[in-house]
Design a protein around this motif. Structure first.
Motif, PDB file in Angstrom:
ATOM      1  N   GLU A   1     -91.903 -66.223 -20.148  1.00  0.00           N
ATOM      2  CA  GLU A   1     -92.891 -66.592 -21.164  1.00  0.00           C
ATOM      3  C   GLU A   1     -94.211 -67.027 -20.547  1.00  0.00           C
ATOM      4  O   GLU A   1     -95.253 -66.963 -21.194  1.00  0.00           O
ATOM      5  N   SER A   2     -94.188 -67.474 -19.311  1.00  0.00           N
ATOM      6  CA  SER A   2     -95.415 -67.895 -18.638  1.00  0.00           C
ATOM      7  C   SER A   2     -95.301 -67.559 -17.164  1.00  0.00           C
ATOM      8  O   SER A   2     -94.213 -67.275 -16.646  1.00  0.00           O
ATOM      9  N   LEU A   3     -96.423 -67.601 -16.482  1.00  0.00           N
ATOM     10  CA  LEU A   3     -96.437 -67.336 -15.053  1.00  0.00           C
ATOM     11  C   LEU A   3     -95.876 -68.532 -14.288  1.00  0.00           C
ATOM     12  O   LEU A   3     -96.104 -69.690 -14.680  1.00  0.00           O
ATOM     13  N   PRO A   4     -95.135 -68.292 -13.216  1.00  0.00           N
ATOM     14  CA  PRO A   4     -94.648 -69.418 -12.407  1.00  0.00           C
ATOM     15  C   PRO A   4     -95.815 -70.248 -11.887  1.00  0.00           C
ATOM     16  O   PRO A   4     -96.886 -69.715 -11.557  1.00  0.00           O
ATOM     17  N   THR A   5     -95.626 -71.539 -11.812  1.00  0.00           N
ATOM     18  CA  THR A   5     -96.704 -72.426 -11.372  1.00  0.00           C
ATOM     19  C   THR A   5     -96.892 -72.382  -9.864  1.00  0.00           C
ATOM     20  O   THR A   5     -97.975 -72.653  -9.362  1.00  0.00           O
ATOM     21  N   SER A   6     -95.853 -72.060  -9.147  1.00  0.00           N
ATOM     22  CA  SER A   6     -95.954 -71.955  -7.697  1.00  0.00           C
ATOM     23  C   SER A   6     -95.780 -70.500  -7.287  1.00  0.00           C
ATOM     24  O   SER A   6     -95.386 -69.660  -8.088  1.00  0.00           O
ATOM     25  N   GLU A   7     -96.114 -70.232  -6.041  1.00  0.00           N
ATOM     26  CA  GLU A   7     -95.946 -68.866  -5.554  1.00  0.00           C
ATOM     27  C   GLU A   7     -94.473 -68.485  -5.624  1.00  0.00           C
ATOM     28  O   GLU A   7     -93.635 -69.084  -4.985  1.00  0.00           O
ATOM     29  N   GLY A   8     -94.161 -67.523  -6.410  1.00  0.00           N
ATOM     30  CA  GLY A   8     -92.787 -67.062  -6.543  1.00  0.00           C
ATOM     31  C   GLY A   8     -92.749 -65.680  -7.132  1.00  0.00           C
ATOM     32  O   GLY A   8     -91.691 -65.183  -7.505  1.00  0.00           O
ATOM     33  N   PHE A   9     -93.926 -65.088  -7.210  1.00  0.00           N
ATOM     34  CA  PHE A   9     -93.987 -63.741  -7.767  1.00  0.00           C
ATOM     35  C   PHE A   9     -95.106 -62.971  -7.079  1.00  0.00           C
ATOM     36  O   PHE A   9     -96.059 -63.549  -6.541  1.00  0.00           O
ATOM     37  N   VAL A  10     -94.957 -61.674  -7.070  1.00  0.00           N
ATOM     38  CA  VAL A  10     -95.968 -60.809  -6.484  1.00  0.00           C
ATOM     39  C   VAL A  10     -97.020 -60.459  -7.529  1.00  0.00           C
ATOM     40  O   VAL A  10     -98.218 -60.618  -7.314  1.00  0.00           O
ATOM     41  N   LEU A  11     -96.558 -59.970  -8.679  1.00  0.00           N
ATOM     42  CA  LEU A  11     -97.452 -59.592  -9.759  1.00  0.00           C
ATOM     43  C   LEU A  11     -96.923 -60.133 -11.082  1.00  0.00           C
ATOM     44  O   LEU A  11     -95.709 -60.207 -11.300  1.00  0.00           O
ATOM     45  N   GLY A  12     -97.849 -60.487 -11.965  1.00  0.00           N
ATOM     46  CA  GLY A  12     -97.533 -60.781 -13.347  1.00  0.00           C
ATOM     47  C   GLY A  12     -98.309 -59.821 -14.233  1.00  0.00           C
ATOM     48  O   GLY A  12     -99.539 -59.732 -14.126  1.00  0.00           O
ATOM     49  N   VAL A  13     -97.604 -59.080 -15.066  1.00  0.00           N
ATOM     50  CA  VAL A  13     -98.232 -58.060 -15.913  1.00  0.00           C
ATOM     51  C   VAL A  13     -98.067 -58.459 -17.373  1.00  0.00           C
ATOM     52  O   VAL A  13     -96.944 -58.682 -17.845  1.00  0.00           O
ATOM     53  N   LYS A  14     -99.191 -58.544 -18.080  1.00  0.00           N
ATOM     54  CA  LYS A  14     -99.173 -58.869 -19.508  1.00  0.00           C
ATOM     55  C   LYS A  14     -99.647 -57.640 -20.276  1.00  0.00           C
ATOM     56  O   LYS A  14    -100.801 -57.226 -20.137  1.00  0.00           O
ATOM     57  N   HIS A  15     -98.745 -57.063 -21.061  1.00  0.00           N
ATOM     58  CA  HIS A  15     -99.044 -55.846 -21.817  1.00  0.00           C
ATOM     59  C   HIS A  15     -99.377 -56.237 -23.252  1.00  0.00           C
ATOM     60  O   HIS A  15     -98.505 -56.657 -24.015  1.00  0.00           O
ATOM     61  N   LEU A  16    -100.649 -56.110 -23.624  1.00  0.00           N
ATOM     62  CA  LEU A  16    -101.123 -56.612 -24.917  1.00  0.00           C
ATOM     63  C   LEU A  16    -100.939 -55.622 -26.055  1.00  0.00           C
ATOM     64  O   LEU A  16    -101.290 -55.938 -27.190  1.00  0.00           O
ATOM     65  N   GLU A  17    -100.390 -54.442 -25.767  1.00  0.00           N
ATOM     66  CA  GLU A  17    -100.121 -53.494 -26.847  1.00  0.00           C
ATOM     67  C   GLU A  17     -98.771 -53.757 -27.511  1.00  0.00           C
ATOM     68  O   GLU A  17     -98.417 -53.069 -28.469  1.00  0.00           O
ATOM     69  N   CYS A  18     -98.036 -54.726 -27.006  1.00  0.00           N
ATOM     70  CA  CYS A  18     -96.911 -55.334 -27.724  1.00  0.00           C
ATOM     71  C   CYS A  18     -95.876 -54.322 -28.209  1.00  0.00           C
ATOM     72  O   CYS A  18     -95.668 -54.177 -29.427  1.00  0.00           O
ATOM     73  N   PHE A  19     -95.229 -53.638 -27.301  1.00  0.00           N
ATOM     74  CA  PHE A  19     -94.189 -52.679 -27.666  1.00  0.00           C
ATOM     75  C   PHE A  19     -92.891 -53.431 -27.993  1.00  0.00           C
ATOM     76  O   PHE A  19     -92.333 -54.116 -27.135  1.00  0.00           O
ATOM     77  N   ASN A  20     -92.403 -53.275 -29.209  1.00  0.00           N
ATOM     78  CA  ASN A  20     -91.106 -53.861 -29.549  1.00  0.00           C
ATOM     79  C   ASN A  20     -89.997 -53.305 -28.672  1.00  0.00           C
ATOM     80  O   ASN A  20     -89.011 -53.985 -28.382  1.00  0.00           O
TER      81      ASN A  20
END
Length: 553
Positions: A127-146
């Protein structure tokens, strides 16, 4: 050496001023071939309207879901059918509730320790991006595919001076739909300081932002960790020479949050559609039976001076159809001539093939036919809007049609009195067909041009053309603005008359003309207010024909 200068001072020389374009005249686009709609869909942005065309309707709105699971799904049928029958584009505001959630698709690098340490790129939803380094990329797709999205990741191999593979900060990211169709592909760097050969930012989030507003990418690694590492599925090539791609399963990054829409949800969607940058000339109800949504659409019609064409449920009887319209009280709207009701007591095959045979509204199909008609213009840019979408030439082109209501003279009279346009079977020369039987607006008048849809169509078009031209003339000197507006009105009204929109008036004040207009300074505030008035006599419609045969000796 050039023979001129752009700015001449006290020296001798030739100053060449920039070109002055005196040839431009106010023009209109193809907004009268587009319609707006507020609808439920399984794909599409929820924060603002977006455009859909015939070529991308399935990609942008999804494949549609059965009406038997949710009556709101009828709107999808309307949009697809309209785009296949004359509408150039639909401007869609997707319905959503406050419970809707857009989540992040995360790409993480997972390492295992031991004698043979390995690295692997994994994918998850948060639901949100990790607060500390623990991911390479975060992708938010705003076209909202069910139905979710898929991600793919690849980086070419890079060799150091010893010919050993080292990490590569440049990667290619693909965003795909669940069927594997590529929606977006971006190539950029994980380093925020990266530049391309032209000195532009090559940072992946900047590359994405420059390409689209539908995807947001956040990089979660920095420094030496901001690379795609070797010996992973996202790096280099396989034994056969093909690129290695780290691929995700389907990631469900959007939660619709239910379909129990409130008046506030409808109001928010109405405001979004009202203030969108996209142009359209018609508003479709999408077959909705929700009084709260129809009320918001009627308000949208008033605020934008655009026509709303809405459906009365086809499974209702004549009396029930009239009661449905009366409880909406559309005639009380200040611009009731912009509101038009269509009742289709026809069972037909679903034109999209998603649903079994049933009742499908035709108001959006009527809009589609109007859009197709508007695409054909005369030499002065006027379409045949004096011809309403009704009668013999405008038949419903669906299959498997069965009319479920038998209408007699009194029934048709009651429907006309309630300002309802039935879509029924009629007999003409050459046989019978299912047609839009009438062309009445919801205006509560009996002997007025406001009751005719064709007049509403022409009136809205002229108002829109003139108001757009008036905006072009804002901030000009008053005398210049008045001159230009007078010239523009003369050309527009003469064009409308030659197109058959306007006819000679019998009103003594019109002096036998089809139009009259006035442009002058305001008497109260002549320094900055210009007053425009115009009086028009529109062509009517032959709705009723009285025939008499007389036998003579």
């Amino acid at each position: 050496m050039q023979a001129f200068t752009r700015q001449l001072g006290r020296e001798s020389g030739v100053q060449l001023n920039p070109l002055v374009d005196g040839s431009e005249v106010p023009s209109v686009g193809n907004e009268d071939q587009c319609f707006g709609i507020i609808m439920r869909a399984t794909r599409g942005r929820i924060d603002r309207p977006f455009k859909v065309s015939r070529g991308d309707v399935y990609a942008k709105l999804g494949r549609g879901e059965p009406i038997r699971t949710n009556a709101l799904n009828e709107a999808w049928v309307h949009v697809v059918e309209a785009l296949n029958n004359g509408a150039y584009e639909a401007v869609v505001q997707r319905l959503s509730t406050s419970n809707a959630k857009i989540k992040y698709a995360l790409v993480k690098l997972t390492k295992t320790e031991g004698a043979n340490p390995t690295s692997k790129y994994t994918f998850e939803v948060a639901e949100s991006l990790p607060t500390s380094e623990g991911f390479v990329l975060g992708v938010k797709h705003l076209e909202c595919f069910n139905d979710g999205i898929k991600l793919e990741l690849h980086a070419d191999e890079v060799l150091d001076d010893d010919a050993d593979q080292v990490g590569n900060d440049v990667l290619t990211l693909r965003v795909k739909d669940p069927d594997g169709n590529t929606l977006y592909e971006f190539t950029g760097s994980l380093s925020p300081n990266a530049k391309d050969d032209y000195g532009n930012s090559y940072y992946l989030p900047d590359i994405v932002a420059a390409r689209t507003t539908n995807v947001e990418v956040t990089v979660g690694v920095v420094g030496d960790n901001a690379v795609i590492v070797p010996d992973t599925a996202a790096y280099g090539y396989n034994a056969n020479g093909f690129q290695n791609w780290a691929e995700s399963d389907t990631l469900i990054c959007f939660e619709e949050g239910g379909t129990s829409y409130t008046t506030q949800d409808y109001q928010r969607c109405r405001e979004n559609l009202q203030y969108t940058q996209f142009d359209f000339s018609y508003i479709s109800s999408g077959g909705t039976q929700a009084p709260a949504l129809l009320a918001q659409l009627a308000q949208l019609a008033f605020d934008t001076n655009k026509q709303l064409r809405f459906d009365v449920p086809g499974n209702l009887s004549v009396e029930a159809a009239i009661a449905f319209v009366e409880q909406l009280n559309m005639g009380a709207n200040k611009t009731a001539h912009l509101l038009q009701a269509f009742w289709t007591p026809l069972k037909t095959d679903d034109p999209t093939g998603v649903n079994p045979k049933g009742y499908f509204g035709t108001a959006t199909l009527n809009i589609a036919y109007a859009c197709g008609r508007n695409a054909v213009k005369d030499g002065k840019g006027f379409a045949a809007k004096n011809y309403p979408i009704a009668g013999r030439e405008w038949q419903v082109n669906r299959t498997g049609i069965t009319q479920t209501a038998t209408l007699r003279g009194p029934d048709l009279d009651k429907l006309a009195g309630a300002k309802i346009n039935p879509v029924i079977y009629e007999v003409y020369t050459g046989g019978g067909r299912y047609v839009f039987y009438d062309s009445l607006t919801c205006a509560k008048v009996e002997s007025s041009y406001r009751k005719l849809i064709s007049v509403a169509d022409m009136s809205c078009s002229l108002d829109d053309m003139i108001s757009r031209a008036a905006k072009d003339f804002l901030q000009l000197p008053m005398k210049v603005a008045i001159q230009r507006m007078n010239a523009y009105l003369k050309a527009v009204f003469e064009g409308a008359e030659s197109a058959g929109w306007l006819q000679k008036s019998t009103d003594p004040q019109m002096g036998g003309n089809a139009f009259a207009y006035s442009v002058k300074e305001s008497e109260l505030n002549p320094m900055d207010q210009m007053i425009i008035g115009y009086w028009l006599h529109y062509d009517g419609v032959a709705r009723a024909i009285f025939q008499t045969q007389t036998i003579t000796r």
